[in-house]
Design an enzyme around this catalytic site. Sequence first.
Site, PDB file in Angstrom:
ATOM      1  N   ASP A   1      44.015  29.638 108.507  1.00  0.00           N
ATOM      2  CA  ASP A   1      44.602  28.467 107.836  1.00  0.00           C
ATOM      3  C   ASP A   1      43.555  27.912 106.866  1.00  0.00           C
ATOM      4  OD1 ASP A   1      46.213  26.411 107.095  1.00  0.00           O
ATOM      5  OD2 ASP A   1      46.163  25.354 109.010  1.00  0.00           O
TER       6      ASP A   1
ATOM      7  N   GLU B   1      48.318  30.222 104.623  1.00  0.00           N
ATOM      8  CA  GLU B   1      48.061  30.608 106.011  1.00  0.00           C
ATOM      9  C   GLU B   1      48.705  31.945 106.320  1.00  0.00           C
ATOM     10  OE1 GLU B   1      50.018  28.376 109.159  1.00  0.00           O
ATOM     11  OE2 GLU B   1      51.328  27.423 107.674  1.00  0.00           O
TER      12      GLU B   1
END
Length: 489
Positions: free
Chosen positions: A6, A101
């Site tokens: 992320d 992500e």
Amino acid sequence: MILHIDMDAFFAAVEQRDNPELKHRPVVVCGNSPRAVVSTASYEARQFGIHSAMPLFQAKQLCPHLIVVPGHREKYAAASQQIMAIISKFTPLVEPVSIDEAYADVTGCSTLFGPPPVIARQIKQTLFTHLALTCSIGIAPVKFLAKIASDMNKPDGLTHITREQMPTVIQTLPVHQVPGVGKQAMHRMKELNIQTLGDIQRFDVTLLTKKFGKFGRRLYQLCRGLDEDRIQPRAARKSISSETTLETDISDEQTARKILLSLAGRVGRELRKKNRVCESVSIKIKFSDFTQITRTRKTPARTCSTEAIFHQARLLFEQVKLTQKIRLLGVGVSHLQPKHAPVQMALLSLPEDNTTKQWESVDQAMDRIFEKFGREMVTPAVLNPLKNPSPGKGGQMTRTSAKKLIISGKVQGVYFRLETRKAALQAGVDGYVKNRADGSVEAVFQGPTQAVDQMVAWCHQGPPAARVDQVTVETLALQPDTNGFDIRY
């Protein structure tokens, strides 16, 4: 083992990377209108309590010296592609789930790159070395715990949940942190006195299904450390959409149609860029009281034409009875298919088929112009109606002029030049902008005098995060070969 990568405050981090003057300063990426909503907040801004989806006016109240930067989708998309390419060097099992992500299955990669924590550190180091961006990575035996782990030590974190640690983590994990648990589910959780994921183990699958529907079965599995969700490498997008929050609420249907056309254009370009066609079109309307509705209809045939998408969106809009003003409009497409996938041919050719092909040819030409010169270069006439030029003395047309500006201050950097080009294209002037060796910026604008004067005024102010100390202006002779507005190096 599964990795969840992320990126940290992705949009804001890209802007801070490309403009050193923004580093270590509170920055949000969003529009600068009174109705704008924060897309991404830098970690410096988050210290003031600012977060994504917060209204911009509220963010400015929390941080009066907040820096607002307009988004640059193309730049973020390019960075995203580089990120996914780097992750793919460590494992072919990569599933992007958004622009910033992705999941990665590194099972079986230890021989080449070492154990999962070592692989995660290599990914983090490679991303920082090549892209100057940081990320947080979660490692776990299953996807949902990997995602939770990546959020535990942000920013620039690395969290590893081993198989032995899973029972303890599940027993103590607050249930609101479980992906998929929203406000409605939390109300039912409170009714059952469920506070942690481990608390769900007290209930059988029948009761959970009755209380939470299909999601109840998934909760039954997650609380026991089971996750049937597998990595889907390069998962195809199931839908594409675009929406906009209006600066002021509207009730005029003609204005709404213009906005729908603009949104259909964005969606159509994205479809064609992905080389896909859609089978359904939908619209989203949020009213002034924040209630919202969605409407969907199937298209007569697969399409990626902006005109066809707008036509379906307009038909859906006309079916809605407006009883209050509109705050937000959105257009989306779904049931996506590869553009050249086999399709059942019609027995008879309809006149609409030729029209659709003609519009697709127009779209392709427009896409090439957008790619080369930017989105502002050409727009549908209804979105940018021509105004009658004001005649001068003797009935002459609007005068044309050219001016060169030398701008000093904190103005050098990619951000200043990009914003200058964007403003110039919107004003409809030609010319260029470039950095000078003495630390100043040189810009030349040529076009209608009123538009050139508009750019001169703009340069005295500069974009957000820039500091203009001095501007010198010189009138130039017109250059007949000047075409477009360039960034020179």
